[in-house]
Design a protein around this motif. Sequence first.
Motif, PDB file in Angstrom:
ATOM      1  N   ASN A 196       0.806  -1.223   0.000  1.00  0.00           N
ATOM      2  CA  ASN A 196       0.000   0.000   0.000  1.00  0.00           C
ATOM      3  C   ASN A 196       0.835   1.267   0.000  1.00  0.00           C
ATOM      4  O   ASN A 196       0.284   2.376   0.028  1.00  0.00           O
ATOM      5  N   LYS A 197       2.147   1.108  -0.016  1.00  0.00           N
ATOM      6  CA  LYS A 197       3.081   2.239   0.004  1.00  0.00           C
ATOM      7  C   LYS A 197       2.722   3.216   1.129  1.00  0.00           C
ATOM      8  O   LYS A 197       2.430   4.398   0.904  1.00  0.00           O
ATOM      9  N   ALA A 198       2.746   2.688   2.339  1.00  0.00           N
ATOM     10  CA  ALA A 198       2.420   3.501   3.516  1.00  0.00           C
ATOM     11  C   ALA A 198       3.380   3.141   4.645  1.00  0.00           C
ATOM     12  O   ALA A 198       3.790   1.985   4.783  1.00  0.00           O
ATOM     13  N   LYS A 230       0.010   7.268  10.311  1.00  0.00           N
ATOM     14  CA  LYS A 230       0.160   6.613   9.014  1.00  0.00           C
ATOM     15  C   LYS A 230       0.470   7.653   7.955  1.00  0.00           C
ATOM     16  O   LYS A 230      -0.193   8.683   7.865  1.00  0.00           O
ATOM     17  N   ASP A 287       1.179   8.354   3.848  1.00  0.00           N
ATOM     18  CA  ASP A 287       1.088   7.931   2.459  1.00  0.00           C
ATOM     19  C   ASP A 287       2.437   8.194   1.785  1.00  0.00           C
ATOM     20  O   ASP A 287       2.894   9.334   1.708  1.00  0.00           O
ATOM     21  N   SER A 301       3.240   7.638  -1.406  1.00  0.00           N
ATOM     22  CA  SER A 301       3.248   7.827  -2.853  1.00  0.00           C
ATOM     23  C   SER A 301       4.287   8.885  -3.214  1.00  0.00           C
ATOM     24  O   SER A 301       4.803   8.919  -4.329  1.00  0.00           O
ATOM     25  N   ASN A 315       6.148  13.299   1.818  1.00  0.00           N
ATOM     26  CA  ASN A 315       5.088  13.301   2.829  1.00  0.00           C
ATOM     27  C   ASN A 315       5.625  12.978   4.224  1.00  0.00           C
ATOM     28  O   ASN A 315       4.996  13.328   5.229  1.00  0.00           O
ATOM     29  N   ASP A 325      -6.172  -1.652   8.299  1.00  0.00           N
ATOM     30  CA  ASP A 325      -6.421  -0.310   8.828  1.00  0.00           C
ATOM     31  C   ASP A 325      -6.938  -0.336  10.262  1.00  0.00           C
ATOM     32  O   ASP A 325      -6.825   0.654  10.982  1.00  0.00           O
TER      33      ASP A 325
END
Length: 370
Positions: A108-110, A125, A127, A129, A133, A163
Motif C-alpha cells: 500500500n506504500k504507507a 500513518k 502515504d 506515494s 510526505n 487499517d
Amino acid sequence: MKHIYCYFILIFLFSCTSGNKEKKLQDLSQNPIELKASLLQCDSTIWSTRIVESIDDKIITLGYSSDKIFQVYQLDKNNLKSIGSFGKKGNGPKEFPVAADCYYDSHNKALSIFSRSANIIKCYKVDLSSIENLYHSEIWKTIDIKCAERDGYLWKKIVPLSDSLYIAAGGHFEGNNLLSMLDIKTNRIDKINIQYPDDKNDSPLLIKRSVYMEGALLRRSNSNQFLYCCSNWGNYAEIITMDNLNRPIRRQIITKDYPLYTTAPDGLNGKSLDNTLMGITASVTEQCIYLLPNFLTKKEFLDKAVKRDYPSGYCNILYQFNWDGDFIRSYKLDKPIRNFIVNSSNKYIIGSSIDLNNGEDVFAKFNIKR
C-alpha cells in the motif's frame, strides 16, 4: 459437526511444529559464504546507525541525537545521501517522547510510525506515494489505538495487519500469550493462541511477559506470516503462520537457545542469568529470513578484561532461512555489524559498524553471493 471437525483440524495443524528444523544456529555455521564490506560514504553527519526500515533504495535510521529522531538516506551505489528527517522529539501531538518504531507496507506504500510510553501507544500513518510526505507531519493520519491504554497490559513491538487490526508483542501481565490482537474499531484486545516458548522456566507469568516482550516481530510482506525472535536474551526464533481469519495454524521453531532468566529483586521483571546468550537481530524479505545472532553469554558480553577489535554487540555470522523454516546458507561478514536490513530483492545487506581507525560509526554494504 462440520465446524467441530474443522476446529480440530486447526488445532492439529497448529500443534505440529516440525522438530527436525529446530537446530541451534551454531550447528549451521559450516562453510559460510564470505562477504566483503564496502564502507558507504555519507554526505552528512551520521546521527545514528540504528537501521529500522528500508523503502526501496532508501534506509531509515532511529536515534535521539538531533531534533528529529528518524533520518532518511538515499543509497546510490556505495554512497549515502541524507534526504530528510522526521519525528520531532517532544510530548506534543505527532512528537516522540521515549520509544519509537516504524513499519513499511510495500503493497500500500504507507509507513506506520509508532510511539510508545508505558502502555500508551500512538500511531501515525503516512502515504508514501511521495517520500516528501514524511517531512510534513501535518498531513499524517492519526490512528487511535485506545484499546492498548488499559491498565495491566504491557506492549512492545507492534505490526499493522489492516487499517483496524494490529498485532503486538505483549498483553496482560498475568497472561500466557506471546502476542495479542488489537482491534481499534471495536476497542478490543484479544489473546492470540500462542503461548510463551516452552523454556522449562517456572517463573511467574509477569516475569515471562517482561522477558518475551523484549523481542522482534517482523511480518512477511502482504501475508499472514511473522517472524518472532528474542532480541535481548537467548537465541530463540520462530515463524508464526495465521489463516485468513488471523488464527494461528502453524508455529515453526527455527532455533531454540531459550533465554535463561530468573526473577529480578524488584519482583516485577526478569533478570538474565550469566550464561544466557545475548539475542538476535533480524531482517526479513518476501522470500527470506535473515538472523544475526550474538553467541556471547552475558558474562562474556560484559567482560571488559577481554580485548576485542569490535564491541561485544557486533557480530559477523548471518543465517538465511526461507519462510518454511528451512536453513538455506550462512554468511561470514569480514566486518562485524550491529543491526542491518536486507533489500527487498535480496541483493545486498546494509549494516551498522565501526571504523576501527577513528572509532566512528559507519554503514557497511555487503553484496549477497548465491
